[in-house]
Enzyme design. Structure first.
Site, PDB file in Angstrom:
ATOM      1  N   GLY A  26       0.806  -1.222   0.000  1.00 33.23           N
ATOM      2  CA  GLY A  26       0.000   0.000   0.000  1.00 33.23           C
ATOM      3  C   GLY A  26       0.832   1.260   0.000  1.00 33.23           C
ATOM      4  O   GLY A  26       0.533   2.205   0.729  1.00 33.23           O
ATOM      5  N   ARG A  29       0.146   6.023  -1.799  1.00 29.44           N
ATOM      6  CA  ARG A  29      -0.349   7.337  -1.368  1.00 29.44           C
ATOM      7  C   ARG A  29      -0.371   7.403   0.159  1.00 29.44           C
ATOM      8  O   ARG A  29      -0.151   6.399   0.840  1.00 29.44           O
ATOM      9  CB  ARG A  29      -1.764   7.600  -1.907  1.00 29.44           C
ATOM     10  CG  ARG A  29      -2.778   6.542  -1.494  1.00 29.44           C
ATOM     11  CD  ARG A  29      -4.192   6.974  -1.856  1.00 29.44           C
ATOM     12  NE  ARG A  29      -4.352   7.132  -3.283  1.00 29.44           N
ATOM     13  CZ  ARG A  29      -4.693   6.168  -4.121  1.00 29.44           C
ATOM     14  NH1 ARG A  29      -4.884   4.933  -3.659  1.00 29.44           N
ATOM     15  NH2 ARG A  29      -4.826   6.394  -5.401  1.00 29.44           N
ATOM     16  N   THR A  52      -3.424   0.247  -7.327  1.00 29.09           N
ATOM     17  CA  THR A  52      -3.219   1.242  -8.384  1.00 29.09           C
ATOM     18  C   THR A  52      -1.916   1.988  -8.112  1.00 29.09           C
ATOM     19  O   THR A  52      -1.746   2.549  -7.025  1.00 29.09           O
ATOM     20  CB  THR A  52      -4.381   2.249  -8.436  1.00 29.09           C
ATOM     21  OG1 THR A  52      -5.613   1.544  -8.650  1.00 29.09           O
ATOM     22  CG2 THR A  52      -4.171   3.254  -9.560  1.00 29.09           C
ATOM     23  N   ASN A 101       1.268  -2.515   5.476  1.00 25.65           N
ATOM     24  CA  ASN A 101       0.538  -1.260   5.594  1.00 25.65           C
ATOM     25  C   ASN A 101      -0.818  -1.261   4.900  1.00 25.65           C
ATOM     26  O   ASN A 101      -1.736  -0.560   5.328  1.00 25.65           O
ATOM     27  CB  ASN A 101       1.399  -0.117   5.026  1.00 25.65           C
ATOM     28  CG  ASN A 101       0.651   1.188   4.910  1.00 25.65           C
ATOM     29  OD1 ASN A 101       0.293   1.809   5.907  1.00 25.65           O
ATOM     30  ND2 ASN A 101       0.386   1.620   3.672  1.00 25.65           N
ATOM     31  N   SER A 154      -3.904  -0.197  14.264  1.00 20.33           N
ATOM     32  CA  SER A 154      -4.761   0.951  14.551  1.00 20.33           C
ATOM     33  C   SER A 154      -5.102   1.013  16.024  1.00 20.33           C
ATOM     34  O   SER A 154      -5.194  -0.024  16.699  1.00 20.33           O
ATOM     35  CB  SER A 154      -6.056   0.857  13.736  1.00 20.33           C
ATOM     36  OG  SER A 154      -6.980   1.867  14.103  1.00 20.33           O
ATOM     37  N   TYR A 167     -13.372  -3.810  11.003  1.00 18.65           N
ATOM     38  CA  TYR A 167     -12.052  -3.186  10.854  1.00 18.65           C
ATOM     39  C   TYR A 167     -11.240  -3.347  12.132  1.00 18.65           C
ATOM     40  O   TYR A 167     -10.066  -3.749  12.099  1.00 18.65           O
ATOM     41  CB  TYR A 167     -12.227  -1.708  10.507  1.00 18.65           C
ATOM     42  CG  TYR A 167     -10.930  -0.945  10.371  1.00 18.65           C
ATOM     43  CD1 TYR A 167     -10.227  -0.943   9.174  1.00 18.65           C
ATOM     44  CD2 TYR A 167     -10.409  -0.211  11.442  1.00 18.65           C
ATOM     45  CE1 TYR A 167      -9.041  -0.238   9.032  1.00 18.65           C
ATOM     46  CE2 TYR A 167      -9.230   0.500  11.314  1.00 18.65           C
ATOM     47  CZ  TYR A 167      -8.551   0.487  10.121  1.00 18.65           C
ATOM     48  OH  TYR A 167      -7.373   1.184   9.993  1.00 18.65           O
ATOM     49  N   ALA A 169     -11.625  -5.557  14.485  1.00 14.03           N
ATOM     50  CA  ALA A 169     -11.310  -6.971  14.700  1.00 14.03           C
ATOM     51  C   ALA A 169     -10.081  -7.387  13.902  1.00 14.03           C
ATOM     52  O   ALA A 169      -9.233  -8.137  14.398  1.00 14.03           O
ATOM     53  CB  ALA A 169     -12.506  -7.835  14.316  1.00 14.03           C
ATOM     54  N   LYS A 171      -7.589  -5.449  12.882  1.00 11.43           N
ATOM     55  CA  LYS A 171      -6.381  -4.814  13.407  1.00 11.43           C
ATOM     56  C   LYS A 171      -5.966  -5.447  14.739  1.00 11.43           C
ATOM     57  O   LYS A 171      -4.770  -5.616  15.021  1.00 11.43           O
ATOM     58  CB  LYS A 171      -6.599  -3.312  13.564  1.00 11.43           C
ATOM     59  CG  LYS A 171      -6.782  -2.573  12.239  1.00 11.43           C
ATOM     60  CD  LYS A 171      -5.596  -2.765  11.303  1.00 11.43           C
ATOM     61  CE  LYS A 171      -5.708  -1.911  10.060  1.00 11.43           C
ATOM     62  NZ  LYS A 171      -4.518  -2.042   9.182  1.00 11.43           N
TER      63      LYS A 171
END
Length: 257
Positions: A26, A29, A52, A101, A154, A167, A169, A171
């Site tokens: 990742g 950006r 992308t 990441n 996180s 989300y 769970a 992390k």
């Protein structure tokens, strides 16, 4: 002379050397791109992928072709990940560090989140990073035998925030896996997590300005986290002799205290 010989003291294992070639998922950006730039600034070569490849990443690869290898790869595509690692190491040399990441966000109450969406988040944020770590370790153990892993998790794994059940769970699962992996590697790899609080990004924007403003007001430092707050901590985990292993380092302005 005693019949019982004194056993020689065990030699102290050498410190894990600084990273020389870093794999970053990742990295196109936001925080990922900041981590790419920071690793390069500290003398490491970087292999990075994202679904992308952005113009910024393409320009960086063109500017520093001997130090940067990029690819358009979905982290959930296990075969593509294996191919990417093979091609990157052929160009850059052995990869001895990983920054896990890549992730997708969530903004829906659990009762309103479809089973398909739950499965997608778990696959992208937990299953895929675990398989990426496995692929990296198999490569690094064969090439150098030692290295470093940083999981970007996180603060959501530590505190409850509405709309982020799945989300959070994933992390939390990644933090738990990190601790166990640190134990499994027996000092051959330093494995840690960096857990950012909320910061202005494409992912956190789904929370909306009102929720982000509330989080900011409740944060002791009075401001959201920025990528520049996170990169120095990751840098230390990659390049310094910290002897940190199996730890979660939270960077959230004190919001979780």
């Amino acid at each position: 002379m005693s019949d019982t010989a004194t056993a020689p003291a065990a030699a102290t294992p050498a410190a894990i050397p600084p990273a020389t070639c870093v794999l970053i998922s990742g990295g196109s950006r936001g925080l990922g791109l900041s981590l790419v730039h920071d690793a390069l600034a500290n003398g490491a070569r970087v292999a990075t992928f994202a679904r992308t490849v952005t113009p910024e990443l393409e320009a960086l690869a063109a500017e520093r072709p001997d130090d940067v290898f990029v690819g358009s790869v979905d982290i959930t595509d296990t075969k593509a990940i294996t191919t990417f690692i093979k091609e990157a190491s052929a160009k850059l040399g052995p990869i001895d560090a990983l920054i896990n990441n890549a992730a997708i966000g969530q903004d829906s109450l659990h009762v309103h989140t479809s089973p398909e969406r739950v499965a997608q988040i778990v696959t992208t944020n937990l299953t895929a990073p675990l398989l990426l770590a496995r692929a990296f370790l198999r490569h690094a153990m064969a090439k150098s035998g030692r290295g470093r892993i940083v999981m970007v998790t996180s603060v959501c794994a530590q505190r409850g925030y509405s709309g982020l059940v799945t989300y959070s769970a994933t992390k939390g699962g990644l933090d738990s896996a990190m601790r166990t992996l640190a134990r499994e590697m027996h000092g051959r790899f330093l494995v840690n997590s960096v857990a950012p609080g909320f910061f202005a990004s494409e992912m956190s924007s789904v929370l909306g300005n009102e929720q982000l403003s509330t989080i900011t007001r409740r944060t002791p430092s009075g401001r959201l986290v920025e990528p520049d707050n996170i990169t120095p901590v990751v840098r230390s985990l990659l390049f310094d002799d910290t002897n940190l292993n199996g730890q979660v380092i939270t960077i959230d302005g004190g919001g979780s205290i």
